[in-house]
Scaffold this motif. Sequence first.
Motif, PDB file in Angstrom:
ATOM      1  N   GLY A 141       0.805  -1.222   0.000  1.00 32.98           N
ATOM      2  CA  GLY A 141       0.000   0.000   0.000  1.00 32.98           C
ATOM      3  C   GLY A 141       0.830   1.259   0.000  1.00 32.98           C
ATOM      4  N   LYS A 142       2.028   1.190  -0.558  1.00 32.06           N
ATOM      5  CA  LYS A 142       2.885   2.376  -0.585  1.00 32.06           C
ATOM      6  C   LYS A 142       3.187   2.775  -2.021  1.00 32.06           C
ATOM      7  N   ASN A 143       3.573   4.016  -2.171  1.00 29.11           N
ATOM      8  CA  ASN A 143       3.984   4.518  -3.477  1.00 29.11           C
ATOM      9  C   ASN A 143       5.372   5.103  -3.386  1.00 29.11           C
ATOM     10  N   ILE A 144       6.084   5.051  -4.487  1.00 27.44           N
ATOM     11  CA  ILE A 144       7.384   5.704  -4.493  1.00 27.44           C
ATOM     12  C   ILE A 144       7.302   7.001  -5.283  1.00 27.44           C
ATOM     13  N   ASN A 145       7.803   8.077  -4.704  1.00 27.71           N
ATOM     14  CA  ASN A 145       7.783   9.377  -5.375  1.00 27.71           C
ATOM     15  C   ASN A 145       9.006   9.504  -6.249  1.00 27.71           C
ATOM     16  N   TYR A 146       8.958   8.828  -7.385  1.00 28.94           N
ATOM     17  CA  TYR A 146      10.186   8.795  -8.172  1.00 28.94           C
ATOM     18  C   TYR A 146      10.520  10.146  -8.769  1.00 28.94           C
ATOM     19  N   ARG A 147       9.467  10.958  -9.012  1.00 26.35           N
ATOM     20  CA  ARG A 147       9.748  12.292  -9.573  1.00 26.35           C
ATOM     21  C   ARG A 147      10.485  13.163  -8.558  1.00 26.35           C
ATOM     22  N   TYR A 148      10.111  12.978  -7.297  1.00 28.44           N
ATOM     23  CA  TYR A 148      10.799  13.711  -6.240  1.00 28.44           C
ATOM     24  C   TYR A 148      12.261  13.271  -6.159  1.00 28.44           C
ATOM     25  N   ILE A 149      12.489  11.964  -6.217  1.00 31.50           N
ATOM     26  CA  ILE A 149      13.862  11.453  -6.170  1.00 31.50           C
ATOM     27  C   ILE A 149      14.655  11.982  -7.366  1.00 31.50           C
ATOM     28  N   GLU A 150      13.972  12.047  -8.497  1.00 31.61           N
ATOM     29  CA  GLU A 150      14.591  12.555  -9.716  1.00 31.61           C
ATOM     30  C   GLU A 150      15.107  13.990  -9.508  1.00 31.61           C
ATOM     31  N   THR A 151      14.281  14.835  -8.866  1.00 31.96           N
ATOM     32  CA  THR A 151      14.718  16.215  -8.647  1.00 31.96           C
ATOM     33  C   THR A 151      15.902  16.256  -7.691  1.00 31.96           C
TER      34      THR A 151
ATOM     35  N   ASP B 229      19.585  10.295   3.689  1.00 34.18           N
ATOM     36  CA  ASP B 229      18.484  10.377   4.646  1.00 34.18           C
ATOM     37  C   ASP B 229      17.509  11.481   4.257  1.00 34.18           C
ATOM     38  N   SER B 230      18.065  12.621   3.784  1.00 36.75           N
ATOM     39  CA  SER B 230      17.179  13.732   3.427  1.00 36.75           C
ATOM     40  C   SER B 230      16.348  13.394   2.193  1.00 36.75           C
ATOM     41  N   ILE B 231      16.858  12.482   1.355  1.00 35.64           N
ATOM     42  CA  ILE B 231      16.074  12.085   0.164  1.00 35.64           C
ATOM     43  C   ILE B 231      15.045  11.027   0.546  1.00 35.64           C
ATOM     44  N   THR B 232      15.504   9.984   1.233  1.00 36.35           N
ATOM     45  CA  THR B 232      14.608   8.840   1.455  1.00 36.35           C
ATOM     46  C   THR B 232      13.515   9.156   2.476  1.00 36.35           C
ATOM     47  N   ALA B 233      13.714  10.178   3.314  1.00 36.18           N
ATOM     48  CA  ALA B 233      12.680  10.501   4.295  1.00 36.18           C
ATOM     49  C   ALA B 233      11.356  10.801   3.614  1.00 36.18           C
ATOM     50  N   ASN B 234      11.435  11.335   2.394  1.00 34.31           N
ATOM     51  CA  ASN B 234      10.203  11.697   1.695  1.00 34.31           C
ATOM     52  C   ASN B 234       9.973  10.877   0.427  1.00 34.31           C
ATOM     53  N   ALA B 235      10.728   9.821   0.257  1.00 38.60           N
ATOM     54  CA  ALA B 235      10.666   9.103  -1.020  1.00 38.60           C
ATOM     55  C   ALA B 235       9.467   8.180  -1.120  1.00 38.60           C
ATOM     56  N   ILE B 236       9.012   7.682   0.013  1.00 41.62           N
ATOM     57  CA  ILE B 236       7.949   6.682  -0.024  1.00 41.62           C
ATOM     58  C   ILE B 236       6.737   7.171   0.753  1.00 41.62           C
ATOM     59  N   THR B 237       5.583   7.129   0.101  1.00 34.96           N
ATOM     60  CA  THR B 237       4.348   7.546   0.771  1.00 34.96           C
ATOM     61  C   THR B 237       3.313   6.449   0.626  1.00 34.96           C
ATOM     62  N   PHE B 238       2.138   6.690   1.132  1.00 36.35           N
ATOM     63  CA  PHE B 238       1.113   5.644   1.132  1.00 36.35           C
ATOM     64  C   PHE B 238       0.061   5.924   0.083  1.00 36.35           C
ATOM     65  N   SER B 239      -0.389   4.872  -0.515  1.00 34.23           N
ATOM     66  CA  SER B 239      -1.375   5.031  -1.571  1.00 34.23           C
ATOM     67  C   SER B 239      -2.720   5.378  -0.945  1.00 34.23           C
ATOM     68  N   VAL B 240      -3.695   5.669  -1.817  1.00 32.21           N
ATOM     69  CA  VAL B 240      -4.955   6.264  -1.371  1.00 32.21           C
ATOM     70  C   VAL B 240      -5.673   5.408  -0.321  1.00 32.21           C
ATOM     71  N   VAL B 241      -5.740   4.116  -0.569  1.00 33.00           N
ATOM     72  CA  VAL B 241      -6.483   3.243   0.341  1.00 33.00           C
ATOM     73  C   VAL B 241      -5.868   3.301   1.734  1.00 33.00           C
ATOM     74  N   GLU B 242      -4.572   3.163   1.750  1.00 31.06           N
ATOM     75  CA  GLU B 242      -3.848   3.187   3.009  1.00 31.06           C
ATOM     76  C   GLU B 242      -3.990   4.573   3.663  1.00 31.06           C
TER      77      GLU B 242
END
Lengths: 768, 79
Positions: free
Chosen positions: A134-144, A256-269
């Motif tokens: 139930g998680k998503n990866i913010n790959y666009r954020y990691i890209e920036t 740490d500063s990147i991965t802290a925000n890299a993974i979030t939860f999908s809508v259901v979660e």
Amino acid sequence: MTDKAIAAKEPDYRFTLVGNANVGKTSLFNAMTHSNDHVGNWHGVTVTGSRKTVLYRHKVLRIEDLPGIYSLSVDAGEEVVSRNAVQNKDYDAIINICEVNNLPRNFYLTLQLLEMRLPVIVGINMVDELKRLGKNINYRYIETRLGVPVVPVSAKYHSEVHMLLDIMLDQGATSINDSDVLDYLDALPIGEVSAIIEPNARAAGYTDMRAAAIKVMDADTPMLASLNLSADQKKALASLGDLQEKIAAARYGKIDSITANAITFSVVEEHHEMHEHAQHHVPLEGEDGIAPIAEELSPEEIKHRKHHNKHKQHKQAHGYSVADKVLLNRYAAIPLFLLIMGLIFLFTFGGFAGWTGVGGWIGGGLDYAIENWIHNPVQNGLTSIDTPAWVTGLLCDGVINGVGGILVFIPQITLLFLFLSLMEDSGYMSRVAFMMDGLFRKLGLSGKASFTLLMGFGCSATAVLTARNLEDPMVKRKTVLLTPFMSCSARLPVYTVIGGFFFHGNGLAIYGLYLLGIAVALLWAKVFDMIKRFRSDNVNFIMEMPPYRLPTVTRVLRLVWDNIKSFLIRVGTIIFAVNVIVWLLSSFSFTQGYVPSGEGSIMAFIAGGLKYLFVPLGFGDWRATTALLSGLVAKEVVVSSLESLGGAAVFSQIFASQASAFSFMTFVLLYVPCVATIGAIAREEGWKWAWISVAMQLGTAYVVSLVVYWIGYGLEMLTVGGRVGVILGAIVILAAAWILAVLIKRKRLCIGCPNSVACGSCKYNKKR
Amino acid sequence: MTLMDAKVNDRLIITKVGEGASRRRLLDFGFTKGAQVRVCNIAPFGGTVLVSIRGYVLALREFAAQLIEVDAVGEDVND
């Protein structure tokens, strides 16, 4: 265009897959190139690089797969292969494969690649596992944050692999702008370091001073060697503090500063979380479906988000699951492992209370089919049309019985391979390495050697090659020398056919041989440990525990098919050829022409000279000698030779007693496995060691068989009660000797040790 | 104390990684000053520990583990 024609073309793009071990590089490589290289849930399955050229969207792509690498500063092992490949720059872009569950350590290598100003595309693998949680990866954020293209993929899904290929093509030739990304370098004394090393670096031909300074900070061995720094320069560097620690800490700070925000939860979660944290009212994702980046959030929001992520991470302790609490329990781990191995062997071979195992059951059906539907009709047909007796003999005894006698073992061998690969794929094999490490250390080996040794049950030749991921050269050499004693699946037919005849399918005979093989290997390990030049104390043992994974059905089926296919090819080529030669040599004499019984044949003449060597072992018969000689090519041939020399009908002529049959099986267990294994040993350790291993195997086989035969001979003289008495007596004496040895050792070596259970591993042990 | 002296499930903070053959590896793997570690398990024959760091799990021999100096931190608030 054929594969060959594509391979011959000059590639438009050259890509290299680089990443940590066990992140799925080979799976992605296979998906990209439609190949079927061996993959597994074990670090270091790939031990050398492999390249393949494919056609994609009218472009010729050359893709290279490399062994796993954790850092660009490595000194030994297969990682050097990867480091050199990265540094030689024979590519247009590096595809840096990262695993989504383990981003921090994966990004460490990514940052090192970026520091070297290499063209990188990041592929984040196994995102399907993340979605399931139930998680998503913010790959666009990691890209920036990384400044390079980032693509989420699952090697299991072809659509996503194609997306990665598309992005590789689009971005392949562009290089990156790294000034913002590598901001953490500003806090490091890069300038000071480059000032100190610059003259030497220029002299050594380096142009990128930042890269050289970073390498020096990493204490990179080849870099330091090429710079040849003076004592004053070294002193100046030392005055800058602990550079190695500083740069590692800086990289991880950035990560740490990147991965802290890299993974979030999908809508259901998220919905669920909103109930849980209703008071916070913080959106977990921005309106465009992408989480806002850290800089846009208030400190309170960041705090909440961090807390939120942490909360979820602890729920799912990655790589150490509930199953491990049981499977790795200090007291239960070893018994459970033995139980699992026991069940695998029981299921495959059976051997108790008339149960022949699933493998034996299917094999029995095959045996019946070959005998009644192929052998008998062919023999009758040929006899009825007056074919010369020797032609009938060659076809029916030499070919059908010889080759057929091997074919019936396909089910058992396939099952064994299947279970071994399930152990590997599920991640259990790594746990075995961990739990056996203490024992193996006492034998001067490493827990990682257990992988190679277990694979030795499948095929000695391929197992020997897996020893390459053992870092310590001595441990590797010893493991390579010990692996052939593990009873490979090709030896199984010998046990089943001869054991089945003389021991009436009593499984103890087969299991006894397997255990004997293990015992001999452990004994040799102990012997090596006593020889100074083989010593390897305090071996570095650092190994990652992969998470448990469920192997996919297609993979399992493919594995089974590959195994059957390669076995059939062996049967159809080398085994068939050796069989025909053995049959011809043993059915014709120099003077009398065709001799059906084989007495007086050419082979009887050759083997007859050698057979006296085996008289003390209880099987001084020319047919047994012939089988052993032909078995040097491949061990299955031992059985097919015996089959074509008369089979079960002549067994009681060849082997005088159960003791001599068991002695023969022991010899087969321990002598040279096959030509391929010797070749593999030579490849790993050179021909000198290959010949040493041959001598070791022949010597061990001779001595152990001799002992086994005379013990067996003695036991056969006794009544049943006498045998039980002797065995019980031996067990009591051995146990007493062992207890005595432990007591003496404890008194002498570990004075003051309160913890006698873990003797040999605690800190008091150092006092010896 | 070093990682070898820690008990299973203690939450610890790394204070120093000492000199030794495994140092580079340990730093590369994220055993940097201030990082959190936890001992998950001790191998049946002893001498080898399972350590969780930065969200993954690693097996370490005593030889490497004793280079890592740690301080105990209290129970994690998230547990």
